[in-house]
Design a protein around this motif. Structure first.
Motif, mmCIF file in Angstrom:
data_model
loop_
_atom_site.group_PDB
_atom_site.id
_atom_site.type_symbol
_atom_site.label_atom_id
_atom_site.label_comp_id
_atom_site.label_asym_id
_atom_site.label_seq_id
_atom_site.Cartn_x
_atom_site.Cartn_y
_atom_site.Cartn_z
ATOM 1 N N ALA A 150 0.823 -1.208 0.000
ATOM 2 C CA ALA A 150 0.000 0.000 0.000
ATOM 3 C C ALA A 150 0.857 1.258 0.000
ATOM 4 C CB ALA A 150 -0.932 -0.010 1.212
ATOM 5 N N ARG A 151 1.925 1.251 0.778
ATOM 6 C CA ARG A 151 2.811 2.419 0.827
ATOM 7 C C ARG A 151 3.498 2.648 -0.516
ATOM 8 N NH1 ARG A 151 7.203 1.874 4.837
ATOM 9 N NH2 ARG A 151 7.703 3.969 4.071
ATOM 10 N N LEU A 152 3.862 1.569 -1.193
ATOM 11 C CA LEU A 152 4.452 1.706 -2.522
ATOM 12 C C LEU A 152 3.475 2.391 -3.469
ATOM 13 C CD1 LEU A 152 6.185 -1.783 -2.860
ATOM 14 C CD2 LEU A 152 7.362 0.421 -2.922
ATOM 15 N N HIS A 153 2.234 1.932 -3.472
ATOM 16 C CA HIS A 153 1.214 2.519 -4.345
ATOM 17 C C HIS A 153 0.932 3.970 -3.947
ATOM 18 C CE1 HIS A 153 -0.373 -1.822 -5.142
ATOM 19 N NE2 HIS A 153 0.804 -1.592 -5.681
ATOM 20 N N GLN A 154 0.910 4.212 -2.659
ATOM 21 C CA GLN A 154 0.672 5.554 -2.139
ATOM 22 C C GLN A 154 1.712 6.540 -2.668
ATOM 23 O OE1 GLN A 154 1.442 6.111 2.134
ATOM 24 N NE2 GLN A 154 -0.696 6.744 2.340
ATOM 25 N N ASN A 155 2.933 6.045 -2.861
ATOM 26 C CA ASN A 155 4.032 6.897 -3.319
ATOM 27 C C ASN A 155 4.284 6.804 -4.823
ATOM 28 O OD1 ASN A 155 5.590 8.211 -0.878
ATOM 29 N ND2 ASN A 155 4.930 6.190 -0.190
ATOM 30 N N PRO A 188 8.750 7.422 -9.862
ATOM 31 C CA PRO A 188 7.427 7.418 -9.218
ATOM 32 C C PRO A 188 6.431 8.196 -10.062
ATOM 33 C CG PRO A 188 8.914 8.928 -8.085
ATOM 34 C CD PRO A 188 9.745 8.180 -9.085
ATOM 35 N N ARG A 189 5.173 7.750 -10.024
ATOM 36 C CA ARG A 189 4.125 8.408 -10.796
ATOM 37 C C ARG A 189 3.021 8.880 -9.866
ATOM 38 N NH1 ARG A 189 2.923 3.542 -14.683
ATOM 39 N NH2 ARG A 189 3.847 2.396 -12.953
ATOM 40 N N TYR A 190 2.094 9.652 -10.415
ATOM 41 C CA TYR A 190 0.957 10.075 -9.611
ATOM 42 C C TYR A 190 0.108 8.863 -9.251
ATOM 43 C CZ TYR A 190 2.022 14.894 -10.914
ATOM 44 O OH TYR A 190 2.637 16.097 -11.079
ATOM 45 N N TYR A 191 -0.514 8.932 -8.075
ATOM 46 C CA TYR A 191 -1.376 7.832 -7.661
ATOM 47 C C TYR A 191 -2.606 7.751 -8.565
ATOM 48 C CZ TYR A 191 -4.671 4.967 -5.168
ATOM 49 O OH TYR A 191 -5.571 3.984 -4.862
ATOM 50 N N GLN A 192 -2.899 6.532 -9.023
ATOM 51 C CA GLN A 192 -4.117 6.270 -9.787
ATOM 52 C C GLN A 192 -4.721 4.963 -9.296
ATOM 53 O OE1 GLN A 192 -3.645 6.359 -14.036
ATOM 54 N NE2 GLN A 192 -2.840 8.438 -14.066
ATOM 55 N N LYS A 193 -6.026 4.971 -9.053
ATOM 56 C CA LYS A 193 -6.691 3.787 -8.508
ATOM 57 C C LYS A 193 -6.533 2.577 -9.420
ATOM 58 C CE LYS A 193 -10.523 6.143 -8.022
ATOM 59 N NZ LYS A 193 -11.935 6.493 -7.745
ATOM 60 N N ILE A 194 -6.638 2.794 -10.728
ATOM 61 C CA ILE A 194 -6.563 1.661 -11.650
ATOM 62 C C ILE A 194 -5.163 1.051 -11.649
ATOM 63 C CG2 ILE A 194 -6.048 3.144 -13.635
ATOM 64 C CD1 ILE A 194 -8.068 -0.165 -13.602
ATOM 65 N N ALA A 196 -3.072 1.112 -9.097
ATOM 66 C CA ALA A 196 -2.930 0.413 -7.821
ATOM 67 C C ALA A 196 -3.612 -0.952 -7.882
ATOM 68 C CB ALA A 196 -3.520 1.256 -6.696
ATOM 69 N N LYS A 197 -4.791 -0.989 -8.481
ATOM 70 C CA LYS A 197 -5.534 -2.246 -8.587
ATOM 71 C C LYS A 197 -4.782 -3.262 -9.441
ATOM 72 C CE LYS A 197 -10.008 -4.146 -9.994
ATOM 73 N NZ LYS A 197 -11.368 -3.833 -10.497
ATOM 74 N N ILE A 198 -4.264 -2.810 -10.586
ATOM 75 C CA ILE A 198 -3.523 -3.706 -11.477
ATOM 76 C C ILE A 198 -2.271 -4.233 -10.787
ATOM 77 C CG2 ILE A 198 -2.162 -3.797 -13.603
ATOM 78 C CD1 ILE A 198 -4.197 -1.808 -14.806
ATOM 79 N N ARG A 234 -8.798 3.269 -2.054
ATOM 80 C CA ARG A 234 -8.311 1.947 -1.665
ATOM 81 C C ARG A 234 -9.374 0.869 -1.820
ATOM 82 N NH1 ARG A 234 -8.040 2.959 4.898
ATOM 83 N NH2 ARG A 234 -10.270 2.875 5.252
ATOM 84 N N ASP A 235 -10.647 1.203 -1.567
ATOM 85 C CA ASP A 235 -11.693 0.185 -1.654
ATOM 86 C C ASP A 235 -11.818 -0.353 -3.068
ATOM 87 O OD1 ASP A 235 -12.273 0.424 1.020
ATOM 88 O OD2 ASP A 235 -13.756 1.999 0.704
ATOM 89 N N GLU A 236 -11.678 0.551 -4.050
ATOM 90 C CA GLU A 236 -11.751 0.096 -5.433
ATOM 91 C C GLU A 236 -10.544 -0.756 -5.780
ATOM 92 O OE1 GLU A 236 -11.844 1.980 -9.931
ATOM 93 O OE2 GLU A 236 -12.722 3.089 -8.256
#
Length: 240
Positions: A150-155, A188-194, A196-198, A234-236
């Motif tokens: 989660a922290r990786l995705h957050q950053n 690092p890139r901007y956070y995107q839900k899709i 993170a999910k992938i 995060r839920d998605e």
């Protein structure tokens, strides 16, 4: 056209490299040093440290051309990994310490390269999970892994992460350190839900493929820990 050698050193290791006589691209790229682990990796020990040297003797010109067409400057795998690790460290992520990197370029293309990293003392996470008999310790390690993802995705880091990419440095503290961070996306890139999910799904799929004991119980522990970290959308991301 003459070759151009690029050599970068982590300043905190400058003295150690000097003591070991390894302060040049040529020495680290081509010399017969240390013990051979496989065709790419060598283990070097001396002056109080154990380090690993990973070499790439041939790079793909086609992949370099692809990078240029995408508007990106191509580098060897080791050079990219070194850069990626430095970005991870800037984000305060637990990752192995890079010592040096280098590559040889010709006509604008990387032809060979290496990365030198310090050994992370501990046990691989997959081995640790297989050998532990105390369920509470297993659960704590899986939770730590989920929070790390989660922290990786957050950053903005979306490279997949497997148990075999993690060293447990302290079982009692559930301390994890990442190793082997080769990736095509080094920045690092901007956070995107899709994204993170992938990345989450890809990580879980690769763990399941390489770790036989991985089951729904393990996965649920990781996902619950992942959701405990404050993460946009995060839920998605964990909606499987």
């Amino acid at each position: 056209m003459k070759n151009r050698d690029v050599f970068q050193v982590n300043e905190k290791y400058h003295q150690w490299l000097t003591q070991m006589g390894l302060m040049s691209f040529e020495q680290l790229m081509f010399n017969d040093i240390g013990c051979k682990i496989d065709n790419r990796v060598r283990r070097i020990e001396g002056c109080g440290k154990v380090v690993y040297l990973k070499r790439q003797f041939n790079t793909s010109i086609y992949k370099s051309i692809e990078k240029y067409l995408q508007g990106q400057y191509p580098h060897s795998k080791g050079f990219n990994e070194y850069t990626h690790i430095r970005f991870l460290q800037q984000a305060q992520m637990p990752v192995m310490d890079p010592i040096a990197t280098g590559e040889r370029r010709k006509l604008g293309f990387p032809r060979c390269g290496f990365i030198l990293v310090e050994e992370v003392k501990g046990v691989l996470l997959d081995k640790c999970l297989n050998e532990l008999s105390i369920e509470a310790q297993k659960t704590a390690l899986l939770q730590a892994f989920g929070r790390l993802l989660a922290r990786l995705h957050q950053n903005g880091f979306y490279a997949s992460l497997r148990f075999k990419d993690i060293i447990v440095t302290d079982v009692n503290e559930s301390s994890l350190v990442m190793i082997d961070r080769e990736t095509r996306r080094i920045y690092p890139r901007y956070y995107q839900k899709i994204k993170a999910k992938i990345s989450l799904n890809k990580s879980l799929h690769r763990i399941k493929r390489t770790f036989r004991a991985f089951d729904d119980h393990y996965m649920n522990i990781i996902l619950e820990a992942y959701k405990s970290v404050s993460l946009p959308g995060r839920d998605e991301a964990v909606n499987r």
